[in-house]
Design a protein around this motif. Sequence first.
Motif, mmCIF file in Angstrom:
data_model
loop_
_atom_site.group_PDB
_atom_site.id
_atom_site.type_symbol
_atom_site.label_atom_id
_atom_site.label_comp_id
_atom_site.label_asym_id
_atom_site.label_seq_id
_atom_site.Cartn_x
_atom_site.Cartn_y
_atom_site.Cartn_z
ATOM 1 N N ASP A 83 -4.655 -0.848 -2.388
ATOM 2 C CA ASP A 83 -5.270 -0.436 -1.130
ATOM 3 C C ASP A 83 -6.521 -1.281 -0.948
ATOM 4 O OD1 ASP A 83 -6.476 0.732 1.047
ATOM 5 O OD2 ASP A 83 -6.442 2.770 0.254
ATOM 6 N N GLY A 128 -12.696 -6.123 1.749
ATOM 7 C CA GLY A 128 -11.616 -6.085 0.776
ATOM 8 C C GLY A 128 -11.266 -7.468 0.255
ATOM 9 N N ASN A 162 -13.515 -3.228 6.394
ATOM 10 C CA ASN A 162 -13.249 -2.898 4.997
ATOM 11 C C ASN A 162 -11.998 -3.581 4.468
ATOM 12 O OD1 ASN A 162 -15.523 -1.292 4.859
ATOM 13 N ND2 ASN A 162 -14.420 0.640 5.086
ATOM 14 N N VAL A 163 -10.979 -3.685 5.294
ATOM 15 C CA VAL A 163 -9.731 -4.307 4.864
ATOM 16 C C VAL A 163 -9.785 -5.817 5.004
ATOM 17 C CG1 VAL A 163 -7.272 -4.551 5.399
ATOM 18 C CG2 VAL A 163 -8.311 -2.279 5.274
ATOM 19 N N ALA A 221 -8.750 -1.258 1.197
ATOM 20 C CA ALA A 221 -9.934 -0.532 1.640
ATOM 21 C C ALA A 221 -10.641 0.171 0.484
ATOM 22 C CB ALA A 221 -9.559 0.490 2.704
ATOM 23 N N ASP A 222 -10.012 0.224 -0.680
ATOM 24 C CA ASP A 222 -10.554 0.941 -1.830
ATOM 25 C C ASP A 222 -11.082 -0.057 -2.853
ATOM 26 O OD1 ASP A 222 -11.185 2.742 -3.820
ATOM 27 O OD2 ASP A 222 -9.106 3.000 -4.476
ATOM 28 N N THR A 223 -12.270 -0.570 -2.641
ATOM 29 C CA THR A 223 -12.816 -1.576 -3.551
ATOM 30 C C THR A 223 -13.035 -1.005 -4.950
ATOM 31 O OG1 THR A 223 -15.044 -1.057 -2.756
ATOM 32 C CG2 THR A 223 -13.917 -2.913 -1.718
ATOM 33 N N ALA A 224 -13.255 0.298 -5.064
ATOM 34 C CA ALA A 224 -13.455 0.902 -6.383
ATOM 35 C C ALA A 224 -12.213 0.764 -7.255
ATOM 36 C CB ALA A 224 -13.834 2.375 -6.243
ATOM 37 N N GLY A 225 -11.058 0.571 -6.627
ATOM 38 C CA GLY A 225 -9.820 0.433 -7.376
ATOM 39 C C GLY A 225 -9.515 -0.987 -7.822
ATOM 40 N N ARG A 232 0.826 -1.206 0.000
ATOM 41 C CA ARG A 232 0.000 0.000 0.000
ATOM 42 C C ARG A 232 0.863 1.259 0.000
ATOM 43 N NH1 ARG A 232 -3.860 1.725 4.937
ATOM 44 N NH2 ARG A 232 -1.791 2.266 5.735
#
Length: 251
Positions: free
Chosen positions: A60, A120, A115-116, A62-66, A34
């Motif tokens: 990352d 995630g 989230n992680v 925590a960033d599922t959009a990525g 990360r």
Amino acid sequence: MTRIAIVTGASRGLGRNTALHIARRGGDVILTYRDRADDAQAVVADIRALGRKALALRLDLADTAGFPLFAEHVRAGLRDVWGRDRFDHLVNNAGHGDMAAFDATTEAQFDGLVNVHFKGVFFLTQALLPLLADGGRIVNLSSGLTRVSYPGFGAYAAAKGAVEVLSVYLARELGPRGIAVNTVAPGAIETDFLGGAVRDTPDLNAAFARMTALGRVGVPDDVGPVIANLLGEDQGWVSGQRIEVSGGQVI
């Protein structure tokens, strides 16, 4: 054919150790990081020094959009480095610790852990599934704290417990593709988890050592080889299992 493993959070700790043991067993590695790009590249160099191929990609959890873009980066890396369109093993290792008593846990802390460690893992695995070869393997990292309790880890352990249930469902749903899915649950380990609390706090280290049948806390070399072994060609009949690697913690 050489097996290719994705190991998340492999710039340090258990992830780094796992990646190196995979390489020592003849595998190649795509590792994620990360924030620690320099550390990740150092692991890449160590793997290449073992005669294996490696690639580091930023992720990352925590960033599922990525995740769709990350999957495209994986696809490109497979094509450019290996001349392939599939990888063989996924090790969902990346994570962090956040210790707080139940009545003091904030919603932000809870969301950060879930989230992680759960959301995630769920959606990253989903995003990468089209690139995972039939007959492949998934290993999800959990914790000994899902079986025994230690004050302050309620939210963390609950998120890890969700991952253990997910592993069983993945094992069933991906079984027709020959994909084995298991959970590895380490006990207390001397890493920089929680700022190195177990490693650097003598009283905490001693407390966990007293709980453990083998009389000490673990080190990364106690866990990485177990994960790498589960990815071996002779371990394909193990699926849907929770394997605790804790030295006999609270037995």
